[in-house]
Each structure stands twice: as C-alpha cells, then as structure tokens.
Design a protein around this motif. Structure first.
Motif, PDB file in Angstrom:
ATOM      1  N   GLU A 111      -8.502  -0.219   8.111  1.00 51.93           N
ATOM      2  CA  GLU A 111      -8.639  -1.640   8.462  1.00 51.93           C
ATOM      3  C   GLU A 111      -9.467  -2.373   7.418  1.00 51.93           C
ATOM      4  OE1 GLU A 111      -9.534  -4.124  12.498  1.00 51.93           O
ATOM      5  OE2 GLU A 111     -11.009  -2.600  11.953  1.00 51.93           O
ATOM      6  N   SER A 112     -10.562  -1.759   6.974  1.00 51.98           N
ATOM      7  CA  SER A 112     -11.404  -2.379   5.954  1.00 51.98           C
ATOM      8  C   SER A 112     -10.631  -2.586   4.652  1.00 51.98           C
ATOM      9  CB  SER A 112     -12.634  -1.504   5.706  1.00 51.98           C
ATOM     10  OG  SER A 112     -13.416  -2.007   4.647  1.00 51.98           O
ATOM     11  N   MET A 113      -9.833  -1.587   4.266  1.00 52.39           N
ATOM     12  CA  MET A 113      -9.028  -1.705   3.046  1.00 52.39           C
ATOM     13  C   MET A 113      -8.030  -2.855   3.154  1.00 52.39           C
ATOM     14  SD  MET A 113      -6.299   1.010   1.457  1.00 52.39           S
ATOM     15  CE  MET A 113      -5.304   0.866   2.956  1.00 52.39           C
ATOM     16  N   TYR A 114      -7.325  -2.944   4.302  1.00 55.71           N
ATOM     17  CA  TYR A 114      -6.335  -4.019   4.486  1.00 55.71           C
ATOM     18  C   TYR A 114      -7.007  -5.384   4.413  1.00 55.71           C
ATOM     19  CZ  TYR A 114      -3.197  -0.331   6.198  1.00 55.71           C
ATOM     20  OH  TYR A 114      -2.421   0.784   6.319  1.00 55.71           O
ATOM     21  N   LYS A 115      -8.182  -5.530   5.045  1.00 49.00           N
ATOM     22  CA  LYS A 115      -8.873  -6.820   5.036  1.00 49.00           C
ATOM     23  C   LYS A 115      -9.283  -7.213   3.621  1.00 49.00           C
ATOM     24  CE  LYS A 115     -10.659  -6.846   9.780  1.00 49.00           C
ATOM     25  NZ  LYS A 115     -11.870  -6.779  10.630  1.00 49.00           N
ATOM     26  N   LYS A 116      -9.759  -6.241   2.846  1.00 49.88           N
ATOM     27  CA  LYS A 116     -10.149  -6.540   1.466  1.00 49.88           C
ATOM     28  C   LYS A 116      -8.944  -6.966   0.637  1.00 49.88           C
ATOM     29  CE  LYS A 116     -14.200  -3.496   1.319  1.00 49.88           C
ATOM     30  NZ  LYS A 116     -14.773  -2.240   0.738  1.00 49.88           N
ATOM     31  N   LEU A 117      -7.811  -6.332   0.854  1.00 47.53           N
ATOM     32  CA  LEU A 117      -6.608  -6.687   0.100  1.00 47.53           C
ATOM     33  C   LEU A 117      -6.143  -8.099   0.459  1.00 47.53           C
ATOM     34  CD1 LEU A 117      -4.522  -3.367   0.241  1.00 47.53           C
ATOM     35  CD2 LEU A 117      -5.812  -4.290  -1.697  1.00 47.53           C
ATOM     36  N   ILE A 118      -6.196  -8.429   1.734  1.00 44.06           N
ATOM     37  CA  ILE A 118      -5.740  -9.751   2.173  1.00 44.06           C
ATOM     38  C   ILE A 118      -6.681 -10.846   1.659  1.00 44.06           C
ATOM     39  CG2 ILE A 118      -5.433 -11.222   4.203  1.00 44.06           C
ATOM     40  CD1 ILE A 118      -4.474  -8.705   5.696  1.00 44.06           C
ATOM     41  N   ASN A 119      -7.973 -10.539   1.627  1.00 43.56           N
ATOM     42  CA  ASN A 119      -8.953 -11.552   1.211  1.00 43.56           C
ATOM     43  C   ASN A 119      -9.135 -11.633  -0.292  1.00 43.56           C
ATOM     44  OD1 ASN A 119      -9.446 -12.211   3.878  1.00 43.56           O
ATOM     45  ND2 ASN A 119     -11.058 -10.682   4.113  1.00 43.56           N
ATOM     46  N   VAL A 140       0.850  -1.187   0.000  1.00 40.54           N
ATOM     47  CA  VAL A 140       0.000   0.000   0.000  1.00 40.54           C
ATOM     48  C   VAL A 140       0.888   1.240   0.000  1.00 40.54           C
ATOM     49  CG1 VAL A 140      -1.766   1.297   1.259  1.00 40.54           C
ATOM     50  CG2 VAL A 140      -1.838  -1.208   1.228  1.00 40.54           C
ATOM     51  N   PHE A 141       0.549   2.182  -0.851  1.00 33.82           N
ATOM     52  CA  PHE A 141       1.344   3.393  -1.042  1.00 33.82           C
ATOM     53  C   PHE A 141       0.489   4.612  -0.698  1.00 33.82           C
ATOM     54  CE2 PHE A 141       3.457   6.280  -4.434  1.00 33.82           C
ATOM     55  CZ  PHE A 141       4.458   6.673  -3.560  1.00 33.82           C
ATOM     56  N   VAL A 142       1.004   5.497   0.178  1.00 32.93           N
ATOM     57  CA  VAL A 142       0.335   6.763   0.504  1.00 32.93           C
ATOM     58  C   VAL A 142       1.270   7.897   0.083  1.00 32.93           C
ATOM     59  CG1 VAL A 142      -0.880   8.065   2.292  1.00 32.93           C
ATOM     60  CG2 VAL A 142      -0.659   5.580   2.510  1.00 32.93           C
ATOM     61  N   PRO A 143       1.066   8.470  -1.110  1.00 37.81           N
ATOM     62  CA  PRO A 143       2.045   9.423  -1.670  1.00 37.81           C
ATOM     63  C   PRO A 143       2.250  10.705  -0.863  1.00 37.81           C
ATOM     64  CG  PRO A 143       0.595   8.588  -3.382  1.00 37.81           C
ATOM     65  CD  PRO A 143       0.007   8.141  -2.078  1.00 37.81           C
ATOM     66  N   THR A 144       1.210  11.233  -0.226  1.00 35.53           N
ATOM     67  CA  THR A 144       1.237  12.495   0.533  1.00 35.53           C
ATOM     68  C   THR A 144       1.768  13.676  -0.271  1.00 35.53           C
ATOM     69  OG1 THR A 144       3.384  12.057   1.603  1.00 35.53           O
ATOM     70  CG2 THR A 144       1.407  11.311   2.766  1.00 35.53           C
ATOM     71  N   GLY A 145       1.275  13.833  -1.488  1.00 34.06           N
ATOM     72  CA  GLY A 145       1.420  15.109  -2.176  1.00 34.06           C
ATOM     73  C   GLY A 145       2.348  15.222  -3.369  1.00 34.06           C
ATOM     74  N   PHE A 146       3.406  14.401  -3.444  1.00 36.69           N
ATOM     75  CA  PHE A 146       4.386  14.521  -4.544  1.00 36.69           C
ATOM     76  C   PHE A 146       4.938  15.946  -4.636  1.00 36.69           C
ATOM     77  CE2 PHE A 146       2.655  10.811  -7.364  1.00 36.69           C
ATOM     78  CZ  PHE A 146       3.264   9.903  -6.523  1.00 36.69           C
ATOM     79  N   MET A 191       3.657   2.823  -9.288  1.00 37.15           N
ATOM     80  CA  MET A 191       2.346   2.901  -8.639  1.00 37.15           C
ATOM     81  C   MET A 191       1.439   1.755  -9.061  1.00 37.15           C
ATOM     82  SD  MET A 191       1.592   7.022  -8.578  1.00 37.15           S
ATOM     83  CE  MET A 191       0.271   6.947  -7.380  1.00 37.15           C
ATOM     84  N   LYS A 192       1.667   1.229 -10.260  1.00 39.18           N
ATOM     85  CA  LYS A 192       0.863   0.093 -10.727  1.00 39.18           C
ATOM     86  C   LYS A 192       1.269  -1.206 -10.054  1.00 39.18           C
ATOM     87  CE  LYS A 192      -0.113   2.275 -15.190  1.00 39.18           C
ATOM     88  NZ  LYS A 192       0.111   2.266 -16.659  1.00 39.18           N
ATOM     89  N   GLU A 193       2.455  -1.231  -9.435  1.00 35.34           N
ATOM     90  CA  GLU A 193       2.915  -2.411  -8.714  1.00 35.34           C
ATOM     91  C   GLU A 193       2.285  -2.518  -7.328  1.00 35.34           C
ATOM     92  OE1 GLU A 193       4.701  -4.778  -9.887  1.00 35.34           O
ATOM     93  OE2 GLU A 193       5.472  -3.907 -11.754  1.00 35.34           O
ATOM     94  N   TYR A 194       1.722  -1.416  -6.839  1.00 34.44           N
ATOM     95  CA  TYR A 194       1.090  -1.441  -5.517  1.00 34.44           C
ATOM     96  C   TYR A 194      -0.320  -2.014  -5.625  1.00 34.44           C
ATOM     97  CZ  TYR A 194       4.769   1.255  -3.222  1.00 34.44           C
ATOM     98  OH  TYR A 194       5.964   1.652  -2.684  1.00 34.44           O
ATOM     99  N   ASP A 195      -0.739  -2.678  -4.554  1.00 29.68           N
ATOM    100  CA  ASP A 195      -2.090  -3.238  -4.521  1.00 29.68           C
ATOM    101  C   ASP A 195      -3.134  -2.160  -4.257  1.00 29.68           C
ATOM    102  OD1 ASP A 195      -1.607  -6.339  -4.574  1.00 29.68           O
ATOM    103  OD2 ASP A 195      -0.115  -5.513  -3.204  1.00 29.68           O
ATOM    104  N   MET A 196      -2.709  -1.062  -3.628  1.00 33.40           N
ATOM    105  CA  MET A 196      -3.603   0.075  -3.453  1.00 33.40           C
ATOM    106  C   MET A 196      -2.782   1.333  -3.235  1.00 33.40           C
ATOM    107  SD  MET A 196      -6.660   1.118  -3.632  1.00 33.40           S
ATOM    108  CE  MET A 196      -7.492  -0.477  -3.647  1.00 33.40           C
ATOM    109  N   ASN A 197      -3.266   2.441  -3.806  1.00 39.30           N
ATOM    110  CA  ASN A 197      -2.669   3.759  -3.611  1.00 39.30           C
ATOM    111  C   ASN A 197      -3.690   4.616  -2.861  1.00 39.30           C
ATOM    112  OD1 ASN A 197      -0.069   3.829  -5.545  1.00 39.30           O
ATOM    113  ND2 ASN A 197      -1.705   2.688  -6.576  1.00 39.30           N
TER     114      ASN A 197
END
Length: 301
Positions: A293-301, A21-27, A46-52
């Motif tokens: 937490e919801s995002m992490y659970k969806k990614l794991i499942n 998971v990537f959180v860019p915080t502004g570039f 960014m396309k290699e991350y499961d979520m941005n």
C-alpha cells in the motif's frame, strides 16, 4: 512474468499511462533457449515499469535486474497471514487422519505438479532410520502429467510392506481444505520440503507462522529465508545452473539429516520459536500488505 496477462501488455507498456508495477517471481525460463529473445527484450520492458517488486535480494530475477541497470526496484517478501495462523483451530487433524499421539508427525504441502519433491520426500522418509512416524503429503491433483497417481501408489506400497511392523511408519497422501491444512501445519513436528523448483516458497513462511521447523532443499530463496528467520535448515542439494535450474536433494544424506533432526527436540523447538518471532515481526501478510500500500501511494503521488 512468462504468463499471458503480463505478456500481452509488454509490447504496449509505453502507451499505458497508469502506474505499472511488475512482480517477476523468479524468471524460471531465463536460461531456456526458447526464451532468449523474450529476456533480451525484458531488459527494456522492466525500465518501462514504475516499480519492479522482488521477493528476494539474491535470486535470478533480481540479479538480472541489477546486471541490466534496472534502478526502479524494491524488495517485498512473501509471508503468511495472522488471520489464519494466530487463531486456535479445533479440527484435531491427528485424530481425524488417524495419526497416533506418540507419532512423529512430518508434513509436506505442495500440489501434485511433479516438481514439489513428493517422490524425494517419500524416499527420504523411507530411508530415514526413524520409528513411530507419519509423513502426511497434502496436495491437490494437477491433471495429466502430475504425480498424484504415483504418490498414492508409492504410499500404498510403503504402507503394505512387512517392514512397517518393525518401524511403525506410514505415509498419508491427502487433498485437504485450507482449514485442515493450517491445522496440519500447527500439529506437525517437522516440515519436509525437498522441492525441485520455487521462487520464494510461501510454505516456509507458513511453517514459521505455525511454529513448525522445516528442512528444505536449496531452492528459490530458501537459503535467504533461513538467514532471515533461523526457522529451518537446508538439505544437501545439487542445483542445475541451466534450463529451469532444478534442485535435487541427496536422498541418503537427507535421510540421515532427517533422523538427526528428529532426535534433537531442543534444536527443533529453538528453530520453531525463532521462526515464529521473526514471522510475527516482519513476515505476516498484514505487515506486507502495508508495504504494498505504501509503495502504491508513493507511485501515485
């Protein structure tokens, strides 16, 4: 982005099998020539991350993602904690700092980096035609290159001026603990934030949580936070579209706006209540934590 712990992983993302998971915080370096190759490669990284995860729906990082076909993205904003702001503090910050009960209490919170708008806040306060007012700047020192020394010097010169006998204004520059800072948020009549560069200013969410209206430069996604909350207003700002994209407020116009704002107690009260209601409904860390937490659970499942 743009810090070593992420950068060391970027070239080996495909070999990392865990969810990423990537959180860019502004570039902030997007338009800096030295970062040109970095951000050209970022289109693939960014396309290699499961979520941005983006803090705003309209800022340079998420716009970069949209323009370059990054489909795995979501918006989770910043916030402020119920555990800090819903409790009753007993610090009595006005009494502790010698701020008169009848003073208009204006607050700024930001480290002495040199780009948090301390100099601008002091000038806006100096030029504003208000009386019986205190500006408190809370910030920790940032070593060589920071503005701590200059802020303390400016405040001493201001406070020693004979004009203070007429307008009864003063400036305090302090490094306070977290409990004292939260108490200052709650006690302040107004938050003044002419910062030069931000991504998504947490201090504005903390204002909302403290029922304190704010005046802010058009920096990061401040305009979007105002649309979400109705908890504050934008200072007249000139934005540099090159380099780090620094924002600079018009001091003279901002000084007039500050005076008008101080004079309209009803408007400040309405903004305070609007901002608090929206924060409690959407922007507490307790609710935002559940989104992560919801995002992490969806990614794991």
């Amino acid at each position: 982005a743009q810090q070593w712990a992420t950068d060391v992983a970027l070239p080996v993302l495909p070999s990392i099998k865990a969810k990423k998971v990537f959180v860019p915080t502004g570039f902030s370096g997007l338009y800096i020539p030295e970062y040109q190759e970095y951000f050209e490669k970022m289109k693939t990284w960014m396309k290699e991350y499961d979520m941005n995860v983006f803090l705003s729906d309209d800022y340079r990082d998420i716009n970069f993602a949209k323009e370059n076909g990054i489909e795995k993205r979501t918006l989770i904003p910043n916030g402020a904690g119920e555990d800090e702001f819903l409790g009753d503090g007993d610090i009595q910050i006005r009494k502790k700092l010698g701020i008169r009960d009848d003073d208009v209490f204006i607050l700024h919170v930001g480290s002495h980096t040199g780009v948090k708008g301390h100099a601008e806040a002091i000038e806006i306060f100096r030029k504003s035609r208000i009386k019986n007012a205190t500006l408190l700047i809370i910030g920790n020192r940032c070593g060589v290159g920071g503005c701590s020394i200059s802020c303390n010097g400016r405040s001493r010169l201001f406070n020693r001026s004979p004009l203070r006998w007429l307008d009864r204004k003063k400036i305090l520059v302090r490094e306070l603990g977290r409990g004292e800072t939260v108490d200052a948020y709650k006690a302040a009549d107004l938050f003044l934030f002419p910062s030069n560069i931000e991504c998504s200013p947490i201090v504005l969410f903390e204002c909302m949580a403290a029922r304190t209206p704010f005046l802010t430069s058009d920096v990061g996604n401040a305009a979007e936070i105002i649309r979400w909350s109705k908890g504050g207003a934008l200072l007249p700002t000139r934005k540099d579209v090159s380099g780090y994209g620094l924002s600079t407020v018009n001091v003279a116009q901002s000084a007039k706006m500050l005076a008008d704002f101080i004079g309209d107690k009803q408007q400040r009260k309405q903004m305070a209540e609007d901002g608090f209601a929206v924060w409690k409904d959407r922007f507490s860390w307790e609710k935002i934590t559940l989104q992560y937490e919801s995002m992490y659970k969806k990614l794991i499942n």
